[in-house]
Design an enzyme around this catalytic site. Structure first.
Site, mmCIF file in Angstrom:
data_model
loop_
_atom_site.group_PDB
_atom_site.id
_atom_site.type_symbol
_atom_site.label_atom_id
_atom_site.label_comp_id
_atom_site.label_asym_id
_atom_site.label_seq_id
_atom_site.Cartn_x
_atom_site.Cartn_y
_atom_site.Cartn_z
ATOM 1 N N CYS A 126 12.821 16.334 6.924
ATOM 2 C CA CYS A 126 11.434 15.867 6.846
ATOM 3 C C CYS A 126 10.426 16.862 7.415
ATOM 4 O O CYS A 126 9.409 17.162 6.796
ATOM 5 C CB CYS A 126 11.313 14.531 7.574
ATOM 6 S SG CYS A 126 12.194 14.473 9.142
ATOM 7 N N HIS A 234 5.204 12.251 10.774
ATOM 8 C CA HIS A 234 5.364 13.409 11.662
ATOM 9 C C HIS A 234 4.089 14.261 11.605
ATOM 10 O O HIS A 234 3.496 14.430 10.538
ATOM 11 C CB HIS A 234 6.513 14.292 11.192
ATOM 12 C CG HIS A 234 7.879 13.706 11.381
ATOM 13 N ND1 HIS A 234 8.128 12.532 12.045
ATOM 14 C CD2 HIS A 234 9.101 14.176 10.996
ATOM 15 C CE1 HIS A 234 9.433 12.300 12.065
ATOM 16 N NE2 HIS A 234 10.045 13.269 11.426
HETATM 17 C C1 2RA Z 1 13.973 13.240 12.615
HETATM 18 N N1 2RA Z 1 15.044 14.924 11.285
HETATM 19 O O1 2RA Z 1 14.543 13.343 13.666
HETATM 20 C C2 2RA Z 1 14.879 13.555 11.477
HETATM 21 C C3 2RA Z 1 14.769 12.755 10.265
HETATM 22 N N2 2RA Z 1 15.386 13.357 9.128
HETATM 23 O O2 2RA Z 1 12.804 12.912 12.514
#
Ligand code: 2RA
Length: 329
Positions: A126, A234
């Site tokens: 991600c 994110h």
């Molecule tokens: C996370 N990489 O820790 C992960 C989710 N794919 O956000």
């Protein structure tokens, strides 16, 4: 088109089903798949109920496409079994991403690399997807020499247990811990496990996957990944050093014409991306665009996306759409 969704009852699997329905992906037969404890349960898709199958039942059904989000071990064991019956697997785990010969695809950047022979296709992590979507056109125009990225990652990236931990802590309820520490009113500089070099796996994904997708191992990348108490997406602070000179107007012009990217960049109106507003959206949002005056040809960006959508499910479904559109399955 027969489509299996492996991990259909998990957080990403549920979003995959939602995105398939929203985008009206043509499905003649849907095969939801989950671990033994969920087999036989019913899930709903476009107002119809479907029974959850086991992995071996799904292989017997020989789907055309299998969208996998069931963890690396399941993928390592089962993706080749689906491949053997002619299924094209699009895998959201890290199992195949850095394997030579396996393609790591962000459709807007490199779907043109896909051929009929690609039977196991990797979906990037991600935090990598949202960053490279913005960086790819800038790399083409000005050649990136170095990337310094710090992430502010949503608890939804860890999974349901972490979302529940945050909710419990906000409500003062005791419960299971997904992290070693409280996440409410905290920032934990620890996403995934630590490696021998002192970085976490999440940080090294940003290094290795970026170089692979941009097809340029000469780009220097260093990352710090931090978990914060948000659940909608994110965020990333990205500092770039280019080989060539640039104007901010050129950067804004390129990014406002980049498919999948939305510019939110006006300090006069306090306009910049935030996870609360990127949540449930498929685009990647970029703002706080400014020169890094401490270095030659330096640029700072702030990039936000819904990690379960463009960071996982939407990107995987877009790969499937590309395969169908170009008769590659
Ligand atoms: C996370 N990489 O820790 C992960 C989710 N794919 O956000």
């Amino acid at each position: 088109m027969k489509v299996a969704v492996v991990g259909a009852t998990g957080m990403v699997g549920e979003v995959m089903l939602k995105v398939l329905a929203e985008r009206n992906f043509k499905i003649d037969e849907l095969i939801p798949v989950a671990s033994e404890k969920s087999v036989g349960k019913q899930i709903s898709f476009k107002d119809k109920l479907y029974t959850v199958h086991s992995l071996s039942e799904a292989v017997e059904k020989r789907p055309d496409i299998a969208l996998f989000s069931a963890g690396g071990d399941t993928s390592l064991e089962w993706a080749p079994k689906f491949e053997a019956v002619g299924t094209t697997v699009i895998d959201n785990s890290s199992a195949w991403r850095m394997v030579e010969g396996k393609k790591l695809i962000v459709p807007e950047i490199n779907a043109h690399l896909l051929t009929k022979e690609d039977k196991i296709i990797a979906n990037p992590n991600c935090s990598t997807i949202q960053m490279v979507l913005v960086l790819a056109p800038l790399h083409k125009a000005f050649k990136i020499k170095r990337i310094v990225v710090s992430t502010y990652q949503s608890v939804s990236g860890t999974g349901l247990k972490a979302v529940q931990q945050l909710e419990n802590e906000m409500n003062g309820v005791k419960g299971d811990m997904a992290y070693f520490y409280p996440i409410h009113r905290n920032a934990i500089p620890h996403c995934d496990v630590f490696l021998e070099n002192g970085y976490t796996k999440e940080e090294m994904k940003l290094v290795n996957e970026t170089q692979k997708i941009l097809q340029d191992p000469s780009i220097a990348v260093t990352a710090t990944a931090v978990r914060i108490p948000t659940s909608g997406g994110h965020s990333e602070s990205v500092n770039l050093e280019f080989e060539k000179e640039f104007d901010l107007s050129e950067i804004r012009n390129i990014l406002s014409n980049t498919e999948g990217v939305v510019l939110q960049d006006n300090t006069d109106t306090n306009t910049y991306p935030m996870p609360a507003f990127a949540h449930d959206k498929d685009e990647v949002f970029v703002g706080r665009i400014r020169k890094d005056t401490s270095v030659k040809n330096g640029l700072n960006l702030w990039i936000v996306a819904d990690n379960l959508r463009k960071g996982a499910a939407t990107n995987a479904v877009q790969i499937a759409e590309y395969l169908v559109k170009n008769n590659l399955v």
